[in-house]
Scaffold this motif. Structure first.
Motif, short mmCIF file in Angstrom:
data_model
loop_
_atom_site.label_atom_id
_atom_site.label_comp_id
_atom_site.label_asym_id
_atom_site.label_seq_id
_atom_site.Cartn_x
_atom_site.Cartn_y
_atom_site.Cartn_z
N LEU A 25 8.69 55.38 14.30
CA LEU A 25 7.78 56.43 13.83
C LEU A 25 8.48 57.41 12.89
O LEU A 25 7.84 57.99 12.01
CB LEU A 25 7.19 57.17 15.03
N LEU A 26 9.79 57.58 13.06
CA LEU A 26 10.55 58.47 12.19
C LEU A 26 11.06 57.78 10.93
O LEU A 26 11.22 58.43 9.89
CB LEU A 26 11.75 59.05 12.96
N THR A 27 11.31 56.50 11.00
CA THR A 27 11.99 55.78 9.92
C THR A 27 11.05 55.13 8.91
O THR A 27 11.33 55.13 7.72
CB THR A 27 12.91 54.69 10.52
N TYR A 28 9.95 54.55 9.37
CA TYR A 28 9.21 53.64 8.52
C TYR A 28 7.94 54.14 7.84
O TYR A 28 7.42 53.43 6.98
CB TYR A 28 8.92 52.34 9.27
N PRO A 29 7.39 55.29 8.18
CA PRO A 29 6.21 55.70 7.42
C PRO A 29 6.54 55.74 5.92
O PRO A 29 7.58 56.25 5.51
CB PRO A 29 5.89 57.10 7.95
N ASN A 30 5.65 55.13 5.13
CA ASN A 30 5.87 55.06 3.69
C ASN A 30 4.51 54.91 3.01
O ASN A 30 3.86 53.87 3.14
CB ASN A 30 6.78 53.87 3.37
N ARG A 31 4.11 55.94 2.31
CA ARG A 31 2.80 55.96 1.67
C ARG A 31 2.66 54.80 0.69
O ARG A 31 1.63 54.13 0.63
CB ARG A 31 2.59 57.30 0.97
N ASP A 32 3.70 54.55 -0.12
CA ASP A 32 3.63 53.48 -1.13
C ASP A 32 3.43 52.11 -0.49
O ASP A 32 2.77 51.24 -1.06
CB ASP A 32 4.90 53.45 -1.98
N ALA A 33 4.00 51.90 0.67
CA ALA A 33 3.86 50.62 1.37
C ALA A 33 2.60 50.57 2.23
O ALA A 33 2.28 49.52 2.79
CB ALA A 33 5.09 50.36 2.23
N GLY A 34 1.91 51.71 2.36
CA GLY A 34 0.72 51.75 3.20
C GLY A 34 1.03 51.75 4.68
O GLY A 34 0.24 51.29 5.51
N ILE A 35 2.20 52.28 5.02
CA ILE A 35 2.64 52.30 6.41
C ILE A 35 2.60 53.73 6.93
O ILE A 35 3.29 54.60 6.40
CB ILE A 35 4.05 51.70 6.56
N ASP A 36 1.76 53.96 7.93
CA ASP A 36 1.64 55.28 8.54
C ASP A 36 1.79 55.15 10.05
O ASP A 36 2.04 54.05 10.57
CB ASP A 36 0.31 55.95 8.16
N GLU A 37 1.65 56.26 10.75
CA GLU A 37 1.82 56.25 12.20
C GLU A 37 0.86 55.27 12.88
O GLU A 37 1.26 54.53 13.78
CB GLU A 37 1.64 57.65 12.78
N ALA A 38 -0.38 55.25 12.43
CA ALA A 38 -1.36 54.35 13.05
C ALA A 38 -0.94 52.89 12.88
O ALA A 38 -1.05 52.09 13.82
CB ALA A 38 -2.74 54.59 12.45
N TRP A 39 -0.45 52.52 11.69
CA TRP A 39 -0.01 51.14 11.45
C TRP A 39 1.18 50.81 12.35
O TRP A 39 1.23 49.73 12.96
CB TRP A 39 0.36 50.95 9.97
N ILE A 40 2.12 51.73 12.44
CA ILE A 40 3.30 51.49 13.28
C ILE A 40 2.88 51.32 14.75
O ILE A 40 3.32 50.39 15.43
CB ILE A 40 4.33 52.62 13.13
N ARG A 41 2.02 52.20 15.22
CA ARG A 41 1.57 52.08 16.62
C ARG A 41 0.81 50.78 16.85
O ARG A 41 0.93 50.17 17.90
CB ARG A 41 0.75 53.29 17.01
N ALA A 42 0.03 50.34 15.86
CA ALA A 42 -0.72 49.09 15.99
C ALA A 42 0.21 47.88 16.03
O ALA A 42 -0.08 46.89 16.72
CB ALA A 42 -1.72 48.95 14.85
N HIS A 43 1.34 47.93 15.31
CA HIS A 43 2.21 46.77 15.20
C HIS A 43 3.47 46.84 16.05
O HIS A 43 4.12 45.81 16.27
CB HIS A 43 2.58 46.53 13.74
N ARG A 44 3.86 48.03 16.52
CA ARG A 44 5.07 48.15 17.35
C ARG A 44 4.83 48.90 18.65
O ARG A 44 5.72 48.98 19.49
CB ARG A 44 6.19 48.85 16.58
N GLY A 45 3.64 49.46 18.82
CA GLY A 45 3.34 50.22 20.03
C GLY A 45 3.44 49.41 21.29
O GLY A 45 3.68 49.95 22.38
N ASP A 46 3.32 48.08 21.17
CA ASP A 46 3.40 47.22 22.35
C ASP A 46 4.79 47.24 22.99
O ASP A 46 4.95 46.83 24.13
CB ASP A 46 3.00 45.79 22.00
#
Length: 177
Positions: A25-46
């Motif tokens: 959540l601290l490292t990967y958010p990136n607007r250009d890549a379309g990666i936000d907290e919701a995407w991270i939680r959807a793909h790594r929250g498990d």
């Protein structure tokens, strides 16, 4: 000392899982890549689910059972896990995951983890994946002789990763084989 580096215990699995998610959540958010907290939680929250924690527990048991083939060290600040580095030795040695939360960064803890890992790996060549826009991590790995191999991988069709490799330590020293 503020931080202690040691081997994880099975009961550390939930804390490791939470540290991994926090690092993402601290490292990967990136607007250009379309990666936000919701995407991270959807793909790594498990990772913090009971199944994700069970996978960490099994990995920690493997580290204990097969120390020549599995490596993991955690960084503790009081009772909290604030970083870790893990690796595997199968056909090749792989480094990762490695994450340090902000309170650990810039305090030589990464160097201590890397020194322990490189000692464990011995003269074997090492490979890792790193996110292409994580310049801090790329620069860190380059300090230890890792180079971009040119290989790329788009994780979950969004997160751009690049492969880095380090030749054997003997070759880096110029030893004759």
């Amino acid at each position: 000392m503020d931080f202690v580096i040691d081997a994880p215990q099975v009961e550390d699995a939930p804390a490791l899982a939470h540290a991994l998610l926090a690092a993402w959540l601290l490292t990967y958010p990136n607007r250009d890549a379309g990666i936000d907290e919701a995407w991270i939680r959807a793909h790594r929250g498990d990772v913090v689910t009971s199944e994700g924690v069970a996978q960490w527990q099994e990995f920690i048991k493997e580290v204990e059972r097969r120390p020549a083939h599995r490596f993991c060290r955690v960084v503790r600040q009081r009772d909290e896990i604030v970083g870790f580095l893990c690796g595997r030795r199968d056909e090749t040695v792989s480094l990762g995951p490695m994450y340090l939360l902000p309170q650990v960064q810039g305090r030589s803890v990464g160097r201590q983890l890397m020194a322990a890992f490189l000692t464990w790996a011995g003269d074997a060549p090492i490979r890792l994946w790193v996110t292409a826009y994580n310049e801090r991590a790329i620069n860190f790995y380059q300090l230890y002789g890792f180079e971009d191999t040119g290989e790329r991988h788009m994780w979950r069709d969004k997160l751009p990763n690049l492969r880095m490799a380090r030749t054997s330590a003997a070759k880096q020293r110029g030893d004759q084989s």
